[in-house]
Design an enzyme around this catalytic site. Structure first.
Site, PDB file in Angstrom:
ATOM      1  N   LYS A   1      -5.972   2.827   3.095  1.00 32.06           N
ATOM      2  CA  LYS A   1      -6.902   2.183   2.162  1.00 32.06           C
ATOM      3  C   LYS A   1      -7.946   3.169   1.646  1.00 32.06           C
ATOM      4  CE  LYS A   1      -6.447  -2.490   4.087  1.00 32.06           C
ATOM      5  NZ  LYS A   1      -7.100  -3.574   4.866  1.00 32.06           N
TER       6      LYS A   1
ATOM      7  N   LYS B   1       0.801  -1.238   0.000  1.00 32.19           N
ATOM      8  CA  LYS B   1       0.000   0.000   0.000  1.00 32.19           C
ATOM      9  C   LYS B   1       0.828   1.280   0.000  1.00 32.19           C
ATOM     10  CE  LYS B   1      -2.451  -1.662   3.498  1.00 32.19           C
ATOM     11  NZ  LYS B   1      -2.475  -3.113   3.298  1.00 32.19           N
TER      12      LYS B   1
END
Length: 822
Positions: free
Chosen positions: A664, A561
């Site tokens: 996220k 990420k």
């Protein structure tokens, strides 16, 4: 006769056996190298053989090498002969001990007699026993395999090829067919599977001799000819014949079907799998030759035989170094034709008076020409050839071959007399770079893609486990080659490819320390059409390499990420760099594991919709904690239980901090087209400040300080008929006027929800995403399912891999082989 673990068909349906075409199976030394290899061969025999078939074997593993070492040491009078003999006997005894039981003593007695005879030969005139010494490996191999088959599979017997096979000499190896056929038939036993020694024979004088390079392959096709077999399978350590030597050209493409004449020409010109003489016994028979891998018997190999136009359109590239160009006036006309035959010329031109020969023929050719009172000049050369069915008749292929050679300045380009090859004579050795470039030019429609996997933890290991099945099932992955495995400390890179089924074990033994400079040096010079790096690491440092990857045209699949949630300026630069260098960047598993949340957002935007809101539960860990937490157990006890079950990170504060959920949400907001940074998303950290700077152990010891906060939150929620959940939420509101900016609200926080809320009742660990758009306002789009887990995440990465390969299918790119493997 009942055989333990055998094939009942081999012993019960005897009347049916004659209906099956005879098949010869040859197993090479590497296929028989270890106990595990022999067990694999037994499995192949169970699945593929009938009693009227024939098995031809090479010596087990390195046995022939050991025999050669003994011969050479004895010939030179070196003192290590005794130890070499001990090592050889030990190796053979170990195979016997681990593979047979009932006949173990008998096999050991025969081995002991052979070793005693070998010792005697080493102490006498050893030269006269060379062939006998080299024959022992095949004798032992056939004897052992037959014994194993008798114990486990079916009735079997061993045949020493010297009892039937007669050739003129060990140089030309021309078979005396009449005598060999008569003696062969005399050796046959009914209702038993024959195991025949490869590589060895006798000459017309009854002396032991060997069949030379690829001798066991030649033995197999001789047996097929004598037995009238319709099929011969050469089980090797490779799964077929390739458009070039795959050890030198990683882009080589497996040729599933190959015409007989083309296969013979490939063997004549140096193909590592075939030798020209292997095909000679089959020339007057309607026999098909198969090349398959004993290490992967389920994979289709290469079939050599008579085929139609599709097989005839295939092109291959092969080469030979260490050759000599001989030029003389006596090499013209009929004398030239005679020299071509006598000295097995690789190529020639009898008009201009030159032939190309192997270096070992130089002395004989010089003497032959001296008898004609003519001079000869020799020049070291190499050849590179384009091989295909009647390729000399195709002007377009000739033109392509000449263009491919334009920078290599060939001395001559000649047509083979059989019309199946175009041969360029080079003044310099044919290097791997030369061969790769010419192969690419001649077979550029075939695409090959290198795959490097970074991160070999739980998900990375599962991704690799799934790779072989995916590659065999998904057409887009047919040309994928796993070439690198990377962790934070070690890397294993192999331009020849890594067997995915053995990758993890091979990594443990072969991986070496590396640094980013070394890794980038190799990746920048990779020899593939395309290279994909799959980043399954949690490493921010590794994500900093993305820009370098994109600058080299390397594609990235990121489950990591960090890059996708990096500062906005860095993120935009990555997007621009990837676009500039035509690199693809997919990261659909950064959020939701295998759930199609990224696909859904992209698809909505592509169809002209506008994202208004994205919200949900994005953490599997926090989903489990708050779905499970009902107040009956202190929150700290529940947290420790989750840690013990592997649900949380090793330090649970990573989950409780909300930072993972914050990243996220940022990734999804950016995917939806909004330029946000982490600072634009409010993040509620569920860890009190007093516990944030402690060690993990200290935090766990004091984690009961969390209990009061969560107990109160839960009690208040229940009092209002609700529940507590950690929610990510991104919303945009319409501007108050045309000149106003769109207002963005983004936060991740612990919220109280009504019991009937869509986010209130999930399976623990599930993620849920709600997408509100201009078209999905009153009835939002909901995506729900496992948001973590090795299988679903690995499957999501595979989905990205297929997407990239489909995208790359029509790309054209010149490949240069320059770099070295770290």
């Amino acid at each position: 006769m009942n055989q333990v673990n055998g094939i009942e068909q081999l012993v019960t349906d005897k009347n049916q056996l004659a209906q099956h075409a005879v098949h010869v199976h040859k197993f090479g030394g590497s296929s028989l190298a270890t106990v595990q290899c022999v067990e694999r061969v037994i499995g192949i025999i169970r699945s593929h053989c009938k009693l009227n078939d024939f098995i031809v074997v090479s010596a087990n593993g390195k046995t022939t090498d050991a025999l050669i070492a003994i011969y050479e040491s004895a010939h030179q009078g070196l003192p290590d002969v005794s130890q070499l003999l001990v090592d050889l006997e030990t190796m053979q005894r170990q195979l016997i001990h681990e593979l047979v039981s009932g006949t173990k003593d008998l096999l050991e007695q025969k081995l002991a007699r052979d070793i005693a005879q070998l010792k005697q030969w080493t102490s006498t005139d050893i030269e006269q026993h060379q062939a006998s010494i080299l024959s022992l490996g095949e004798v032992w191999s056939a004897r052992l395999l037959s014994a194993v088959l008798n114990e486990r599979v079916c009735p079997s017997y061993a045949i020493d090829a010297r009892d039937f096979l007669v050739i003129n000499n060990d140089e030309n190896c021309v078979v005396d067919e009449a005598l060999s056929s008569k003696q062969f038939n005399a050796q046959l036993q009914k209702e038993k599977l024959a195991v025949v020694t490869g590589f060895i024979a006798k000459n017309a004088n009854g002396e032991n001799c060997t069949l030379g390079r690829n001798g066991s392959d030649y033995s197999a096709t001789i047996v097929a000819s004598l037995a009238g077999a319709l099929n011969v399978t050469l089980w090797t350590d490779v799964d077929g014949i390739y458009s070039a030597d795959p050890r030198v050209v990683p882009l080589a493409r497996k040729l599933n079907r190959l015409p007989n004449g083309v296969a013979k020409e490939l063997g004549r010109l140096g193909n590592p799998v075939l030798h020209a003489k292997t095909l000679q016994p089959l020339e007057n028979h309607n026999t098909h030759l198969h090349i398959a891998s004993s290490f992967d018997p389920q994979t289709s190999g290469t079939e050599v035989g008579r085929f139609g136009q599709i097989a005839k359109s295939e092109l291959s590239v092969t080469f030979l170094n260490d050759l000599l160009l001989a030029t003389s006036v006596s090499l013209t006309g009929s004398y030239g034709e005679q020299a071509i035959r006598q000295f097995s010329a690789v190529c020639s031109n009898t008009q201009d008076g030159y032939i190309v020969i192997t270096q070992d023929k130089q002395k004989a050719l010089s003497q032959w020409l001296a008898s004609h009172d003519t001079e000869v000049s020799f020049k070291p050369v190499s050849i590179v050839a384009a091989v295909g069915h009647e390729v000399t008749k195709h002007g377009d292929v000739k033109a392509k071959f000449k263009r491919a050679l334009i920078h290599h300045h060939p001395l001559h380009i000649v047509n083979s007399t059989n019309e199946h090859s175009l041969i360029a004579i080079l003044s310099q050795p044919c290097t791997s770079e030369t061969l790769n470039n010419i192969h690419h030019a001649m077979t550029k429609d075939a695409r090959n893609i290198g795959l490097v996997v970074a991160g070999l933890g739980n998900i990375g290991e599962r991704f690799i486990e799934m790779l072989p099945a995916q590659m065999s099932r998904i057409p887009a992955l047919e040309n994928i080659h796993l070439v690198g495995l990377v962790t934070s400390k070690k890397a294993m890179v192999n331009v020849d490819g890594i067997d995915a089924a053995q990758a993890m074990q091979q990594y443990k033994t072969d991986a070496k320390p590396y640094d980013n400079k070394t890794l980038m040096s190799w990746l920048a010079n990779h020899p593939y059409d395309e290279l994909i790096v799959v980043d399954i690491t949690p490493s921010e440092d590794f994500s900093l390499l993305y820009k370098d990857f994109f600058e080299k045209g390397i594609h990235v699949i990121g489950a990591n990420k960090w890059a996708a949630s990096s500062p906005i300026a860095d993120y935009n630069q990555l997007l621009e760099t990837a676009k500039k260098h035509k690199s693809l960047w997919l990261g659909n598993t950064t959020v939701g594991a295998g759930l199609p949340i990224n696909f859904a957002i992209s698809d909505l935007l592509e169809c002209g919709d506008e994202i208004v809101e994205i919200s949900g539960i994005f953490s599997g860990t926090l989903s489990w904690l708050f779905e499970t937490y009902d107040g009956s157990t202190p929150f700290s006890s529940l947290l420790k239980s989750a840690l013990e079950q592997g649900i949380t990170e090793p330090d649970p504060r990573e989950d409780l901090s909300g930072r993972d959920v914050q990243r996220k949400l940022l990734i999804l907001a950016r995917l939806a087209g909004f330029e946000l940074g982490l600072d634009d998303i409010e993040c509620q950290n569920l860890v009190p400040e007093s516990l944030r700077e402690l060690s993990t152990q200290e935090f766990l010891a004091k984690s009961d300080q969390l209990d009061e906060f969560f107990a109160k939150k839960l009690a208040n929620a229940k009092a209002n008929h609700g529940c507590i959940r950690y929610i990510a939420s991104f919303k945009q509101s319409s501007p108050e006027s045309d000149s106003s900016k769109v207002k963005i609200e983004a936060k991740v926080s612990l919220e109280t929800l009504p019991e009937r809320d869509a986010f209130a009742h999930l399976t623990p660990c599930d993620n849920i995403f709600k997408i509100v758009t201009e078209r999905y306002k009153t009835n939002p789009l909901i995506i729900r399912g496992p948001g973590a887990g090795r299988d679903v995440t690995a499957a999501g990465i595979h989905s990205d891999l297929v997407s990239i390969c489909n995208n790359l299918v029509n790309r054209k790119q010149q490949v240069k082989l320059k770099g070295l493997v770290p």
